[in-house]
Design a protein around this motif. Structure first.
Motif, PDB file in Angstrom:
ATOM      1  N   LYS A 196       0.817  -1.214   0.000  1.00  0.00           N
ATOM      2  CA  LYS A 196       0.000   0.000   0.000  1.00  0.00           C
ATOM      3  C   LYS A 196       0.849   1.261   0.000  1.00  0.00           C
ATOM      4  N   ASP A 197       2.068   1.178   0.563  1.00  0.00           N
ATOM      5  CA  ASP A 197       2.937   2.356   0.598  1.00  0.00           C
ATOM      6  C   ASP A 197       3.809   2.473  -0.652  1.00  0.00           C
ATOM      7  N   HIS A 249      -1.562  -3.696  -3.926  1.00  0.00           N
ATOM      8  CA  HIS A 249      -2.443  -3.344  -2.817  1.00  0.00           C
ATOM      9  C   HIS A 249      -2.772  -1.852  -2.803  1.00  0.00           C
ATOM     10  N   SER A 250      -1.933  -1.032  -3.403  1.00  0.00           N
ATOM     11  CA  SER A 250      -2.182   0.414  -3.403  1.00  0.00           C
ATOM     12  C   SER A 250      -3.258   0.797  -4.413  1.00  0.00           C
TER      13      SER A 250
END
Length: 665
Positions: A118-119, A167-168
């Protein structure tokens, strides 16, 4: 991409180098050495299970058992790579001379996971060792980014799969039945790769050739040629480019004849578009992508079925939202199939279908994907029911608000200008401010409704606004205003005078026509209802007025037309038969307004009686005045009324009587 290539090649080269010591070191030791050196080089643990066996015939090499490479420490999705095993074959003479010539590397049923956190961290990003593993002791070409020079006749991956999980962004792409063949006959020369894989059930194939393999590994600019095939569609891109940073400049040629295969690949349903809008398509032109995140198309040719567009485009991907600027031109555009599609979908809630407007939700979320300004010009446009001449339109999309500025649309000897707006910033709304001048009604109505009787040039002004997320909601909320006017013209084959004289709405005289001087009307729209109360039809022998309502939202009619024929020069008299138009758009009803006709006749009779009574009263008054004049002996002087003469006579008599009373003369 650079990290992925280094990762895979580090694994291949490491195993290949260990082949040389396999004959003097036990297999399990070889596995342990390979795993340790790989972890030193990449920071990732590698596990080799089963026996590592050497082979001499038919090729010098090694076969491993199952292999597993650990994922990034932040991931819980499982290993980055798993395979049932690996086969590596090397050339013995080149190995003895200190060079690595890999004949074949085969990964058996590899299962690869590429993952983005996500990051934004990617599981293929890791630090390579500053020096190559001790077992190699090779000179490292700088352009290869730390990978020792080697050649590879065949690098194979058979029966594999690949998953890209972001995921991002929420992206999850899976390739199955993946077969790959990499050939590097010269480390500093041309190399080829061929890939076949199934995505969403559709088999796709990619072939690529690069001019210098070591330059490719370094991410620098290199010549390339890539072709991709999905079903019957083919895409080719050739030119020069690199991936650190990603740049390319070359020629694009895409033949997208198999739309079903393309949309299946991306997991979408093939859109139901009419012929002329891209049932089959092709695109060619010079394309460029810069390190600043901008893409450019020059000398572009877009083919949508039988329609061809020429132009150029610039796309800026560096900001918060992509920005597109494009200009396209075309000669004759044929969208005539749109009319056939509309006729074939009469039950879908279109106007006049009798089922009302569509209540399907309109998805306008795509308006927020980018900002754009697209200029378009066409020599002619065939819409099936409408034929347009030279047309110039500017489309501007700004923060979910799309504006079509119609700078010039020539049609039916007239000119249409104005704007049409679709705004999805705070819920969907549509509006427009349109103006048409000098539109020839006969050819336009022939195309629209196969109606050829009305001849004249029309001017139309229309302003409107509607709000809602369905066509039905928009039509019920419409508000606005407009005006309509036609100058002198004719109604062919229609004898209004004969219709009124015979009280027969179907009456049509042989070769007859009704000539008119003008038709004018204004209207207001509120809550989906159009109201008009000033329709005026003027002609030498007939005139008519109209007033009523048209339910745009409900598709209903409630309108009254009052024609008058054979009237006097001052507009009085004549034959009048009011007509009511009611019902729905799909099934309108026409009938004489008998009550209005009765009320009108009663009013006319009442007026005649009142006029007769007034005349009789005036006549009686005149007789009384004459009798009074005769009895009093009054003679009216020139210009003197009877009342004034009587007053004068009475004054004279009164004066004379007073004199006589006072003894005067």
């Amino acid at each position: 991409m650079r990290w992925i290539i280094r990762f895979i090649l580090t694994l291949i080269v490491l195993v290949a180098l260990l082949v040389g010591v396999l004959f003097i070191v036990p297999g399990e030791r070889i596995a342990a050495i390979a795993a340790r050196e790989f972890e030193t080089a990449t920071g990732r643990a590698m596990k080799i299970e089963g026996e590592v066996r050497a082979s001499i015939y038919p090729k010098l090499g090694v076969r491993t058992g199952p292999i597993e490479i650990a994922n990034a420490d932040w991931s819980d999705a499982g290993p980055m790579l798993k395979a049932e095993g690996m086969r590596v074959g090397v050339d013995l003479m080149s190995l003895l001379s200190g060079n690595i010539k890999i004949d074949q590397v085969e990964a058996i049923a590899p299962d690869i996971l590429l993952e983005v956190a996500k990051d934004g961290r990617a599981n293929w990003e890791f630090e390579l060792a500053s020096e190559t593993p001790a077992a190699t002791d090779q000179a490292v070409p700088e352009s290869a980014g730390g990978i020792p020079a080697f050649t590879l006749d065949h690098g194979l991956a058979t029966g594999g799969s690949l998953r890209f999980l972001d995921h991002s962004g929420g992206t999850d792409i899976v390739l199955t039945e993946m077969d790959l063949d990499l050939r590097v006959p010269d480390f500093n020369g041309t190399s080829q790769i061929e890939l076949s894989a199934r995505m969403n059930g559709q088999v796709n194939q990619v072939s690529a050739e690069v001019s210098n393999f070591s330059t490719l590994l370094a991410g620098d600019i290199v010549g390339f040629e890539v072709t991709a095939k999905s079903g019957g569609s083919n895409i080719g891109l050739s030119g020069r480019g690199g991936y650190e940073p990603l740049t390319f400049d070359g020629q694009l040629d895409a033949d997208l004849k198999d739309m079903a295969a393309l949309f299946t690949t991306i997991g979408q349903t093939v859109p139901d578009v009419s012929e002329g809008l891209g049932q089959q398509a092709s695109l060619s032109g010079k394309v460029t992508y810069t390190a600043e995140g901008t893409a450019h198309l020059r000398d572009g040719i877009i083919q949508l079925d039988q329609n061809t567009l020429n132009g150029e485009a610039d796309l800026d991907l560096s900001g918060d939202r992509p920005k597109l600027n494009a200009q396209f031109t075309a000669e004759a555009l044929d969208f005539s199939s749109l009319a056939a599609s509309a006729d074939g979908n009469s039950g879908s809630g279109s106007a006049g279908s009798g089922t009302g407007w569509s209540k399907d939700m309109i998805d306008a979320s795509g308006f927020g994907l980018l900002d754009a300004q697209i200029a378009f010009r066409a020599a002619s446009i065939d819409l099936g029911t409408l034929k347009l001449g030279t047309s110039r339109v500017l489309a501007t999309l700004d923060r979910s608000r799309l504006v079509f500025e119609m700078r010039e649309i020539n049609a039916y000897r007239g000119l249409v200008t104005g704007s049409f707006v679709m705004n999805n910033r705070n819920g969907l709304s549509v509006g427009g401010d349109l103006s048409a001048r000098g539109m020839a009604m006969q050819p336009m109505l022939i195309d629209l409704a196969d109606y050829e009787r009305l001849i004249g040039l029309a001017d139309v002004d229309l302003q409107f606004l509607g709000v809602g997320n369905t066509v039905d909601a928009i039509m019920h909320s419409l508000s606005g205003q407009g005006a309509f006017s036609i100058g002198s013209g004719e109604l062919l084959g229609l004898d209004l005078v004969g219709m009124l004289r015979n009280f027969d709405a179907s009456y049509q005289g042989e070769g007859s026509k009704t000539i008119f001087d003008s038709i004018n009307a204004t209207f207001q729209i509120a809550n989906g209802v159009l109201t008009n109360d000033d329709l005026v039809f003027l002609g030498p022998l007939v005139r008519a007025t109209g007033a009523g309502q048209v339910g745009i939202g409900e598709q209903t009619l409630n309108y009254r037309v009052t024609p008058v024929a054979l009237s006097n020069e001052d507009g009085t008299g004549g034959i009048t038969v009011p007509v009511l138009i009611t019902g729905t758009w799909a099934d309108p009803k026409f009938r004489p307004d008998l009550q209005a006709l009765i009320d009108q006749n009663l009013a006319e009779e009442r007026a005649a009686i009142e006029a007769r009574i007034e005349a009789e009263r005036d006549e009686a008054e005149e007789r009384l005045r004459q009798q009074a004049e005769e009895r009093l002996g009054v003679t009216r002087e020139e210009g003197e009324s009877a009342e004034d003469a009587l007053k004068r006579r009475l004054q004279e008599e009164a004066t004379q009587g007073l004199r006589n009373l006072l003894g005067g003369n």
